[in-house]
Scaffold this active site. Sequence first.
Site, mmCIF file in Angstrom:
data_model
loop_
_atom_site.group_PDB
_atom_site.id
_atom_site.type_symbol
_atom_site.label_atom_id
_atom_site.label_comp_id
_atom_site.label_asym_id
_atom_site.label_seq_id
_atom_site.Cartn_x
_atom_site.Cartn_y
_atom_site.Cartn_z
ATOM 1 N N LYS A 171 -4.432 4.173 3.179
ATOM 2 C CA LYS A 171 -3.611 4.873 2.550
ATOM 3 C C LYS A 171 -3.284 4.306 1.788
ATOM 4 C CE LYS A 171 -1.102 7.581 4.663
ATOM 5 N NZ LYS A 171 -0.058 7.514 5.900
ATOM 6 N N TYR A 190 -10.205 -2.389 4.835
ATOM 7 C CA TYR A 190 -9.898 -2.888 3.134
ATOM 8 C C TYR A 190 -10.814 -2.599 1.869
ATOM 9 C CZ TYR A 190 -7.880 -6.873 1.413
ATOM 10 O OH TYR A 190 -7.306 -7.745 -0.248
ATOM 11 N N LYS A 227 -10.850 -0.722 -1.882
ATOM 12 C CA LYS A 227 -10.588 -1.442 -2.849
ATOM 13 C C LYS A 227 -11.604 -1.046 -3.543
ATOM 14 C CE LYS A 227 -7.176 -4.457 -1.528
ATOM 15 N NZ LYS A 227 -5.641 -4.995 -2.828
#
Length: 328
Positions: free
Chosen positions: A93, A147, A151
């Site tokens: 999020k 992650y 990104k």
Amino acid sequence: MRKRVLITGGAGFLGSHLCDRFIKEGYHVIAMDNLITGDLRNIEHLFKLEQFEFYHHDVSKFVHVPGQLDYILHFASPASPIDYLKIPIQTLKVGSLGIHNLLGLARAKKARIMIASTSEVYGDPTVHPQPEEYYGNVNSVGPRGVYDEAKRFQEAMTMAYHTFHGLETRIVRIFNTYGPRMRLNDGRVLPAFIGQALRGEDLTVFGDGSQTRSFCYVDDLVEGIYRLLLSDYVLPMNIGNPNEITISEFAEEIIKLTGTTQKVIYHPLPKDDPKQRRPDITKAKNILGWEPKVSRAEGLKITYDYFKSLPREVLFERDHKNFDSYIK
Ligand code: UDP
């Protein structure tokens, strides 16, 4: 009038060092953090300054900041493999909903925005060292996917705001960084090893220890980030230290540094743990005139002194104090 900068993740490891740097450069600094992995102890020395403000807020929700903003630095995110396992949804999020809110804020304020991306966008790289043009080798559904993909999405979203809305954007791809204020219990290798040495435990090397990393001291990283923000360069740029070392060698360095009499023990290698990682920093050298200056010996000594200076009970904190209550 002082220039005003918003730093999300401002109470975290990198965020707090950025707060220090921008205060030193004469800015008005607004730090924002939801304190899941950040810690007010990292910025408590700044609270007395009138050019410093702190907002306790989760950037995954609508972000409101009154007044003008010149720069926004989005550095809020869990950033260790253990954190991704414990708070995977929040990790996704903050990199997706969070960046959308901040890009909107940057547009409204006509501010330049920099996002903290990562060498994790290269996944377990098949090209070595990693130049910015390498597209990566990421497992989207593995433990690090939450992650890595957040990104990567963040980079895509940022470029879209740049091309579609003409927003001024910067993307820094950060490689392994260390220094004072790392969270001792976040599972990353340096605080893990130093914490183990200080508690009199054996050092846990994952796998056979032949995997490599390249560790950058935090002051060098902050200098690179500062230069990139003020440059005209819009595409992603690697900032990191190209001095590469195996994790086994790193464990030996920590044993020497701390003088521990404990030994190395071996644990299974976590899934999708990159086998090698080293930044190609040609672009940072040519465009920013930047390269790291602090040797690992110097940086490790400063970092060890910091960990030694912490109250002894911190050494035994299993998790950050807000972490458990947040994930229940
Ligand atoms: N690692 C290790 N022992 C530990 C923690 C990490 O051997 O107690 C290894 C990990 O498997 C990885 C490297 O050290 O290969 C760096 O791990 P870290 O979590 O610091 O960051 P990463 O670069 O993997 O995101």
